[in-house]
Design an enzyme around this catalytic site. Sequence first.
Site, PDB file in Angstrom:
ATOM      1  CB  CYS A 316      -1.020  -0.069   1.237  1.00 27.97           C
ATOM      2  SG  CYS A 316      -2.411   1.229   1.071  1.00 27.97           S
ATOM      3  CG  HIS A 400      -3.731  -3.834   2.491  1.00 25.32           C
ATOM      4  ND1 HIS A 400      -3.300  -3.357   3.359  1.00 25.32           N
ATOM      5  CD2 HIS A 400      -4.470  -2.874   1.773  1.00 25.32           C
ATOM      6  CE1 HIS A 400      -3.321  -2.105   3.476  1.00 25.32           C
ATOM      7  NE2 HIS A 400      -3.994  -1.625   2.556  1.00 25.32           N
ATOM      8  CD  GLU A 402      -2.577  -6.456   5.051  1.00 25.34           C
ATOM      9  OE1 GLU A 402      -3.444  -5.533   5.189  1.00 25.34           O
ATOM     10  OE2 GLU A 402      -1.797  -6.817   3.969  1.00 25.34           O
TER      11      GLU A 402
END
Length: 461
Positions: A316, A400, A402
Site C-alpha cells: 500500500c 493488501h 494480508e
Amino acid sequence: MSFFFSRQSDISFLLFSESTSTTRNSSQARLLSRLAVDGSKGRAMPVLNTTRATAAASGVDATLTIRDGPVFHGTAFGANSNISGEAVFTTSLVGYPESMTDPSYRGQILVFTQPLIGNYGVPSNQRDEYGLLKYFESPHIQCAGVVVADVAEKYSHWTAVESLSEWCAREGVPVISGVDTRAIVTHLREQGSSLARISIGDEYDADEDEGFIDPGAINLVKRVSTKAPFVVSNPNATFHVALIDCGVKENILRSLVSRGASVTVFPYNYPIHKVADNFDGVFISNGPGDPTHCQETVYNLGRLMETSSVPIMGICLGHQLLALAVGAQTIKLKYGNRAHNIPALDLTTGQCHITSQNHGYAVDASTLPSEFKEYFVNLNDGSNEGMMHKTRPIFSTQFHPEAKGGPMDSSYLFDKYLENVQMYKDNSKVYRDNRPSQLMIDILSKERVGVEPSPLAANAI
C-alpha cells in the site's frame, strides 16, 4: 551482537553493531533500563480512554456537510462531537471493526455502502500468542467519523462485548445514520473524494471553509507511526525482519511472525540503511495520506537500495514510497479504491486475484524506471497494483495481501517474500545469527510507542 541506543529529537533510534562480547557497562545498562520504561506504553487498548470518551449522542439530530456539495440530515450516535475530514467510501460488506481501526483511514470520514452496520457488535481487545490484537488492526479507531444508512442497535455475535455506538462513544468518534448513503457515494464517485464535516446538533454553516480540515495537507504517517522501535517476536524464528512502520496493520505483523520471522518495528523516518545488514529483510508497511509527505522515508529507502542487497517488500503506502524512492511518481485517484472485492491481474502469470484495497493514491506505472516492471494491474480502472525489480528481490503491492478483512487470494506473497529472505540469508558470504537476542527482546518494547489516538472535534486528524 550488542545493541546501542541514541536519542534523536523525541525518537529513540536503535543502532546495531556486531560484537562477540557479552559484557556491558553500567551506564549502558541504565540507559537500556530507561528505554524499557519509555517503551512500555502506547499499544495496549485501554478499557476506558477518558481523554477521548464522550457521552453517547443517541437520537440527536446530526448533519453531514460536503464541501461545495449537498447537505445530508440524519441521526447521531457514538461520540457527541463535531469533526471534519476527507469523505471516502468503502463497499466492503463486513469487517467494519478492522476497517475503522486501520491506520490507513486516519483523518477520513468513512462512508459504508452496506445498508446495515453494527449487527455483529464490536469484539474484545483479546490478543493472540504473539501479543497482537486478534480483531482490530490498531488499538484505536483511526477514521475521524463514520456515515451509515442504518445502524443495528442490538447486536449478536459470540466475540462481541459492546455495541458499535458504545465503542464509538468510548473512542470519541461521531457517527451519523439515517442518511442516503447511495446519494453520498454517487456524489463522491462523480465529483471525487471531498472534504466533509459531521455536526451534532445545530447545522454547520457550509460557507465557513475554515471548518474543513484537509488531511491531505498533513503528514498523517507521523501521527500513526511508532515513536521508538519495538519487537514482535517468534520464539522459533528463522528470520529477523526490519519493518518500517508507516501505520502498520496488526495482521501484517501477524502474517510475518506466524511464518517464522521475528520483526523489529522502526519509526517511519528511521535511517534503515544504516542497520539493514543486521537483518534478513526489510518491509515497508501500509499507512495513510499522501506519500510525498514522507520525504525522509523516501530518501532512506533510496539509500537502502544503493547500499544493501537485502530483500524488500512494500504494501500500500509502502509500495508508493518504494516507487518514489526509485524515481517513479504517484497520482491521486478521483475517489480511491476501498473494498474487499477488487480484481488485480498478476502480469507474470496471467492469474487474477480478488484483493482487499484501501488507498486514495496510486503509482504512475509509466514513470517506473527501466530496472522495474509492473507486477499487478487493477482490472477495474487499470491503475497500478504492484511492481517488481527485474533482477533483485524487491517487490511491492498496492493491495493488501494480508486482508483483514477480505479475501486471502494473495497471502502467498508473504511466503514469496520470506523465500527471498531465506535465499538472501543462505547466500550471505558470512553467516550471521540475526535472530534477536534475549537482551533485545527484554529491552525493546512490544508496544507501539507514543502513537496518539485519533483526536476529537477540530483536531480530528
